[in-house]
Design an enzyme around this catalytic site. Structure first.
Site, mmCIF file in Angstrom:
data_model
loop_
_atom_site.group_PDB
_atom_site.id
_atom_site.type_symbol
_atom_site.label_atom_id
_atom_site.label_comp_id
_atom_site.label_asym_id
_atom_site.label_seq_id
_atom_site.Cartn_x
_atom_site.Cartn_y
_atom_site.Cartn_z
ATOM 1 N N ASP A 1 56.801 94.190 -2.136
ATOM 2 C CA ASP A 1 56.581 93.096 -1.131
ATOM 3 C C ASP A 1 57.986 92.606 -1.193
ATOM 4 O O ASP A 1 58.369 91.759 -1.952
ATOM 5 C CB ASP A 1 55.590 92.146 -1.843
ATOM 6 N N HIS A 2 59.020 92.749 -0.195
ATOM 7 C CA HIS A 2 60.342 92.430 -0.135
ATOM 8 C C HIS A 2 60.300 90.960 -0.178
ATOM 9 O O HIS A 2 61.711 90.481 -0.328
ATOM 10 C CB HIS A 2 61.235 93.102 0.872
ATOM 11 N N HIS B 1 52.933 89.015 2.401
ATOM 12 C CA HIS B 1 53.895 88.222 1.921
ATOM 13 C C HIS B 1 53.526 86.738 1.907
ATOM 14 O O HIS B 1 53.576 86.098 0.741
ATOM 15 C CB HIS B 1 54.845 88.227 3.045
HETATM 16 P P1 NAD Z 1 60.523 106.615 8.906
HETATM 17 O O1 NAD Z 1 59.399 107.270 9.821
HETATM 18 O O2 NAD Z 1 61.852 106.234 9.418
HETATM 19 O O3 NAD Z 1 60.784 107.723 7.793
HETATM 20 C C1 NAD Z 1 59.563 108.617 7.136
HETATM 21 C C2 NAD Z 1 60.114 109.848 6.445
HETATM 22 O O4 NAD Z 1 59.235 110.501 6.120
HETATM 23 C C3 NAD Z 1 61.166 110.611 7.066
HETATM 24 O O5 NAD Z 1 62.172 110.806 6.303
HETATM 25 C C4 NAD Z 1 60.480 111.685 7.697
HETATM 26 O O6 NAD Z 1 61.379 112.924 7.792
HETATM 27 C C5 NAD Z 1 59.656 111.842 6.412
HETATM 28 N N1 NAD Z 1 58.206 112.585 6.538
HETATM 29 C C6 NAD Z 1 57.437 112.651 7.346
HETATM 30 N N2 NAD Z 1 56.173 113.399 7.358
HETATM 31 C C7 NAD Z 1 56.507 114.000 6.311
HETATM 32 C C8 NAD Z 1 56.157 115.258 5.436
HETATM 33 N N3 NAD Z 1 54.804 115.696 5.903
HETATM 34 N N4 NAD Z 1 56.650 115.580 4.387
HETATM 35 C C9 NAD Z 1 57.636 115.206 3.935
HETATM 36 N N5 NAD Z 1 58.272 114.147 4.732
HETATM 37 C C10 NAD Z 1 57.840 113.819 5.713
HETATM 38 O O7 NAD Z 1 59.871 105.416 8.160
HETATM 39 P P2 NAD Z 1 60.312 103.982 7.501
HETATM 40 O O8 NAD Z 1 60.466 102.987 8.657
HETATM 41 O O9 NAD Z 1 61.581 104.299 6.736
HETATM 42 O O10 NAD Z 1 59.256 103.476 6.729
HETATM 43 C C11 NAD Z 1 59.030 104.136 5.445
HETATM 44 C C12 NAD Z 1 58.079 103.284 4.855
HETATM 45 O O11 NAD Z 1 58.501 101.867 4.558
HETATM 46 C C13 NAD Z 1 56.684 102.861 5.385
HETATM 47 O O12 NAD Z 1 55.475 102.846 4.482
HETATM 48 C C14 NAD Z 1 57.017 101.550 6.047
HETATM 49 O O13 NAD Z 1 55.835 101.075 6.114
HETATM 50 C C15 NAD Z 1 57.624 100.871 5.088
HETATM 51 N N6 NAD Z 1 58.637 99.743 5.657
HETATM 52 C C16 NAD Z 1 59.401 99.972 6.476
HETATM 53 C C17 NAD Z 1 60.345 98.939 6.966
HETATM 54 C C18 NAD Z 1 61.522 99.256 7.814
HETATM 55 O O14 NAD Z 1 62.210 98.379 8.335
HETATM 56 N N7 NAD Z 1 61.757 100.534 8.332
HETATM 57 C C19 NAD Z 1 60.078 97.752 6.567
HETATM 58 C C20 NAD Z 1 59.142 97.363 5.584
HETATM 59 C C21 NAD Z 1 58.310 98.547 5.319
#
Ligand code: NAD
Length: 489
Positions: free
Chosen positions: A178-179, A241
């Site tokens: 939880d950032h 949060h």
């Molecule tokens: P994203 O879609 O950018 O990245 C997902 C990654 O998973 C990619 O590298 C993709 O290639 C990989 N992937 C997808 N399907 C796959 C499979 N079957 N096998 C292997 N790899 C696979 O997502 P994100 O924005 O980086 O988010 C990641 C997590 O962090 C999520 O749970 C999201 O809710 C959380 N999060 C993201 C943010 C943000 O700012 N991006 C903020 C808070 C929380």
């Protein structure tokens, strides 16, 4: 110091979060010596990349934190890539082999951190497969699993996910990110409360009139409609949060400052929140969705949002605790998109004296005001307390002045990034600033009845202007108790 030894396996290694937040955080830890030369990171996703291509991405990702090119080059030499499909069992056999090789090569002591930074539907699958395919370190090192948000979309799905995680990991090995808990002001709450008897002595219903938590965003849904429209403000910001911040504010003093003791107190606080009936939800919760203006679409016309979406882009509510510390003191919470400003803060309003000897009647120049303690979380880091004093005019009139502390730019620049703190704690096995399962469960038990009422009733959307502080019903919620939001945008 040697720093911590560890091998990271990062699932979703080229994702948005990893590139924007995780690598810069790890790089900062490396520069400070918290990560030793005995670390390696294996990046994973379905993409086919060479180690060199992966390292080039890392170089770009850490560019803002890079002063010394030599140090950056050294850092990225610890990075490796493997194309990995989370559903393919053969691929876990590869992980096992590569993991053992990297352990040997970097003398990691067999310590492993598995970070799942992928879409939430993969969290459980990865945890289960790591266990069933024996990717977990078996030679005495630690195994820690890091899970991104969201943790479920209601109690039932969260419980199923947690059961999946528990197939391979015990509670003290699971770090639910939880950032907000990596933010300076939030981390300081326990010190502020339990380090200052003059505050803790009055931290209860006898002296505190109400507590207000605001996590306001000025941005709209941007390009995340696909996720956001299935979540909404209640699930995306309140369940996690906001209620986590509530738990640090409301908890009793732990018997020591260790994660197990702190978590026990946080759970007790969260479990004493009154769970609302349908009527209680209607009386104590407000939802909203933003309207459009000349220059901006309303939420329903943002790209990727269905035109009949009833998703909440704003949520506000009142929390009542069934415990002796808080009794009659309400905690008001609110969060939303397209609000007046980006602002994360806590305003704690203390009661006025029972007898105001300075006032000649309500609204007269001598009338005392409430003391308000404000904790600024975002974008500034600061603390302020309004106190009553005599103004400098002839005769006795009172005024309020702030006693405040605002972090200097210089000091702010030294504050670790939230993910940097959280990584540091993960490496040390310290769960103080992570949500434990019983806390997550209690938060869902509180939020689920609200969502259920909302799901079955047609809202009158849109109901708030962009750039405002939400629907008027959110003001009425407090007005009914004789209260008002202290922060007005
Ligand atoms: P994203 O879609 O950018 O990245 C997902 C990654 O998973 C990619 O590298 C993709 O290639 C990989 N992937 C997808 N399907 C796959 C499979 N079957 N096998 C292997 N790899 C696979 O997502 P994100 O924005 O980086 O988010 C990641 C997590 O962090 C999520 O749970 C999201 O809710 C959380 N999060 C993201 C943010 C943000 O700012 N991006 C903020 C808070 C929380």
């Amino acid at each position: 110091a040697d720093g911590t030894r560890a091998l990271f396996m990062l699932f979703g290694g080229t994702g948005d979060l990893a590139l924007r937040k995780l690598y810069p955080a790890l790089f900062n830890l490396y520069k400070k010596g918290s990560l030793s030369k005995h670390f390696a990171l294996l990046g994973l996703s379905r993409k086919e990349l060479s180690d060199e291509e992966f390292r080039a991405k890392i170089m770009t990702s850490i560019a803002d934190e890079t002063a010394d090119q030599q140090v950056a080059t050294e850092f990225v030499s610890h990075f490796y890539w493997k194309s990995h499909d989370v559903n393919n069992m053969d691929h876990y056999q590869d992980l096992k082999k590569i993991g053992n090789q990297l352990d040997d090569q970097y003398q990691t002591g067999g310590n492993r951190v598995f970070y799942v930074s992928m879409a939430p539907r993969f969290f459980g699958i990865v945890a289960q497969n790591l266990q069933s395919q024996h990717v977990l370190s078996e030679n005495g090192g630690f195994n820690r699993l890091v899970i991104e948000k969201p943790f479920g979309r209601d109690y039932q799905s969260a419980k199923e996910l947690n059961d999946q995680l528990n197939s391979g990991f015990q509670e003290n090995q699971i770090f639910r990110i939880d950032h907000y808990l990596g933010k300076e002001t939030v981390e300081a709450i326990p010190v502020l409360r339990f380090g200052n008897p003059l505050l803790e002595a009055v931290w209860n219903q006898n002296y505190i009139k109400d507590v207000q938590i605001t996590l306001a965003e000025s941005l709209g849904v941007e390009d995340r409609a696909g996720y956001y429209d299935t979540a909404g403000a209640l699930r995306d910001m309140i369940q996690n949060h906001t209620l986590q911040i509530v738990s640090y504010l409301a908890m009793d003093q732990p018997n020591s400052f260790v994660d197990t003791a702190i978590r026990a107190e946080k759970v007790k606080a969260l479990e004493s929140m009154e769970i609302y009936t349908d009527q209680g939800v209607k009386d104590n919760f407000v939802r909203g969705q933003y309207a459009g203006d000349e220059d901006h679409p309303d939420y329903r016309h943002e790209s990727g949002v269905p035109v009949d979406s009833n998703n909440d882009t704003f949520a506000a509510g009142k929390i009542v605790f069934n415990n002796p510390r808080w009794g009659k003191t309400p905690f008001y919470i609110r969060s939303g998109k397209k609000l007046a400003d980006k602002q994360g803060r806590v305003d704690i309003e203390f009661k006025k004296p029972l007898v105001d000897i300075f006032a000649k009647g309500t609204g007269t120049p001598g009338e005392l005001q409430k003391n308000v303690l404000t904790l600024e979380i975002d974008p500034r880091v600061g603390l302020s307390l309004t106190i009553n004093t005599k103004d400098s005019k002839q005769g006795l009139h009172t005024e309020t002045v702030p006693l405040d502390y605002l972090q200097s730019d210089n000091r702010a620049a030294q504050v670790p990034l939230p993910y940097e703190r959280l990584f540091h704690d993960i490496l040390n096995g310290d769960g103080t600033y992570f949500a434990s399962w019983p806390e997550v469960a209690a938060a869902w038990h509180f939020v689920d009845p609200v969502q259920q009422v909302w799901d079955t009733q047609q809202p009158d959307f849109p109901n708030y202007q962009q750039g405002s502080m939400g629907p008027t019903a959110a003001d009425e919620l407090l007005a009914r108790d004789g209260n008002a939001w202290f922060y007005r945008g």
